[in-house]
Scaffold this motif. Sequence first.
Motif, PDB file in Angstrom:
ATOM      1  N   ILE A 365       0.844  -1.203   0.000  1.00  0.00           N
ATOM      2  CA  ILE A 365       0.000   0.000   0.000  1.00  0.00           C
ATOM      3  C   ILE A 365       0.877   1.248   0.000  1.00  0.00           C
ATOM      4  O   ILE A 365       0.550   2.260  -0.616  1.00  0.00           O
ATOM      5  N   THR A 366       1.998   1.191   0.718  1.00  0.00           N
ATOM      6  CA  THR A 366       2.979   2.275   0.702  1.00  0.00           C
ATOM      7  C   THR A 366       4.245   1.766   0.030  1.00  0.00           C
ATOM      8  O   THR A 366       4.468   0.558  -0.083  1.00  0.00           O
ATOM      9  N   SER A 367       5.087   2.693  -0.395  1.00  0.00           N
ATOM     10  CA  SER A 367       6.324   2.321  -1.076  1.00  0.00           C
ATOM     11  C   SER A 367       7.355   3.420  -0.885  1.00  0.00           C
ATOM     12  O   SER A 367       7.012   4.596  -0.706  1.00  0.00           O
ATOM     13  N   TRP A 373       1.053   5.636  -4.704  1.00  0.00           N
ATOM     14  CA  TRP A 373       0.786   4.968  -3.431  1.00  0.00           C
ATOM     15  C   TRP A 373       0.418   5.975  -2.338  1.00  0.00           C
ATOM     16  O   TRP A 373       0.750   7.157  -2.409  1.00  0.00           O
ATOM     17  N   VAL A 489      -2.635   9.852  -4.906  1.00  0.00           N
ATOM     18  CA  VAL A 489      -3.221   8.513  -4.830  1.00  0.00           C
ATOM     19  C   VAL A 489      -4.297   8.347  -5.909  1.00  0.00           C
ATOM     20  O   VAL A 489      -5.208   9.178  -6.018  1.00  0.00           O
ATOM     21  N   GLN A 493      -5.273   2.324  -6.238  1.00  0.00           N
ATOM     22  CA  GLN A 493      -4.590   2.159  -4.957  1.00  0.00           C
ATOM     23  C   GLN A 493      -5.563   2.324  -3.789  1.00  0.00           C
ATOM     24  O   GLN A 493      -5.460   1.628  -2.778  1.00  0.00           O
TER      25      GLN A 493
END
Length: 568
Positions: A365-367, A373, A489, A493
């Motif tokens: 979900i995060t990067s 993201w 976002v 996502q």
Amino acid sequence: MASSLAVCMLHGRVRGSLVKCLQNADKFLQRSVGTNVVAAQFEATRKEESDEKNGRKSLYALQEERQEQAERSVLISCQSTTNEKKFLKYLSKHGDINKYFFYQSYGLYAVVEFTNRESIASLLEAVAIPSISHESVVPFKSRLLSLRNLGSAESPNQLSGKPCQPQTTILINELIQRLSREESIDQQMTSLTEAYQLTEENSRLRFLVCSLLKDIAAAYFPECTIKPFGSSVNGFGKLGCDLDMFLDLDGISGWNVKIPKSGMSLEYHMKRANSERAVTQSILSVVGECVDQFGPGCVGVQKILNARCPLVRFAHQPSGFQCDLTANNRVAMKSTELLYLYGELDPRVRCLVFTVRCWARAHGITSSIPGAWITNFSLTVMVLFFLQRRNPRIIPTLDHLRDLAGPADKSMIEGNDCTFVSDFSKIQVQSNKETLEQLLSGFFEFYATFPFSRMSINIRKGKEQNKPETTPLHIQNPFETSLNVSKNVNATQLERFVALCQESSWLLQQSDTNTPRGGSGGDTVTTWGLATLLLPSQVAGIKGRKRKRREPASDRIKSLLESLKNKS
């Protein structure tokens, strides 16, 4: 370039005078561009003793303490065969050592903090400039030193009895095994936080790197300071996170000199620019060039001056940190202080943030790579908003913190109201007894059904509001209220985030998931509770979903939604 080299050489020769100058500079009244941040800092310092009695220390007090420690510290590159006792005995010739620790990063390094600054001056007087026959060196002196073992060879593994301090988090598989050995989900969340949060040693190293960079910038601005902000100091930083730094020129003397109404007065003759942004770009361009040409251990320097917030990006190899240096990012400093305050109000805040962040990273979900993201900051604001929506609420709204503020807390930055109370004793936290497990389950349920298509998240008001724009996810910037911190976002996502919240909420309700099932002995451990939520296999079906907004939900998600409706 020759003039820059001359300035740096001069800076090295007059280090003793510069240290005294910096000591005096710390006492000067700081300027605030359109703000009263300085008064708030002094007010926070006066309240430090009362806050410490309650086990809480203001961010300003913490920064001041860490900066003072950094000024009394050196960073030394050591050989792997270094004898620890001989090493400490050698350094002790210059004064008492208050604290030291070793760590690995492109070799073995030691952070050594002396009891007083005079020891640093004494040590540097005995340090030699390296003489290399086939190379030339830039004679810039810093507190990043290299240890040479001369004479007889040392026996290997001299430091084997002294473990090196970790600078990165444990692997996810190891974390899952550790969590599975805990006896409750509450203990799992606490264990995860302890494994991921910055250690005291890592925090000291971050302030030391800022202090080393300040020595470079001080060649041009002798009274400047460089402070960490963001995850490095807001209490939500993960081991291995980037080091965001702020070049603060508001503390140099002369900004607040009282001009007489009549008679003579003097002022500095200075170059002028069209805007503060232009000044920031010029300063960062020069400082970035010095970091690139003269900064020991600084590699890969990039001057990104046309960004919304101009910055210099580089890697500091001795510490292993990826660094971003800015010079006009005061709103980010206030955001750092706000998150730190929320984290100090209730220990459950940090545990929930660390857990949700770890869960989000485990499922992509995060990067760390920029893109569509959800960012860690956006995710943290979502957690804070959820905690404000509990009944009774666990943390106050930003507007309530603003209403509690005194005159010294007043802060206007570029037309934005950044005022909120800094005195913990003025904040009355409501009595909410929910467990960490209840909060984690509640977080997933809350966002599994949140009306993202219509509503915006706003921690100033502590309630959802109509979206002012059509972006999939709208999270209002707490201080620059016209900005959406999650504008990047996309719909895909956001759909993945909602689907994972639904899936995780369902998993936490299953008895075979939330019940400890440790093995009878040895290494036999069965994954359960929070550890189950971190397994990629649990959400494999979600990752492969097609981009259809009206895709039929699974039977178990349907039953979850029905149960939520019945509860409401």
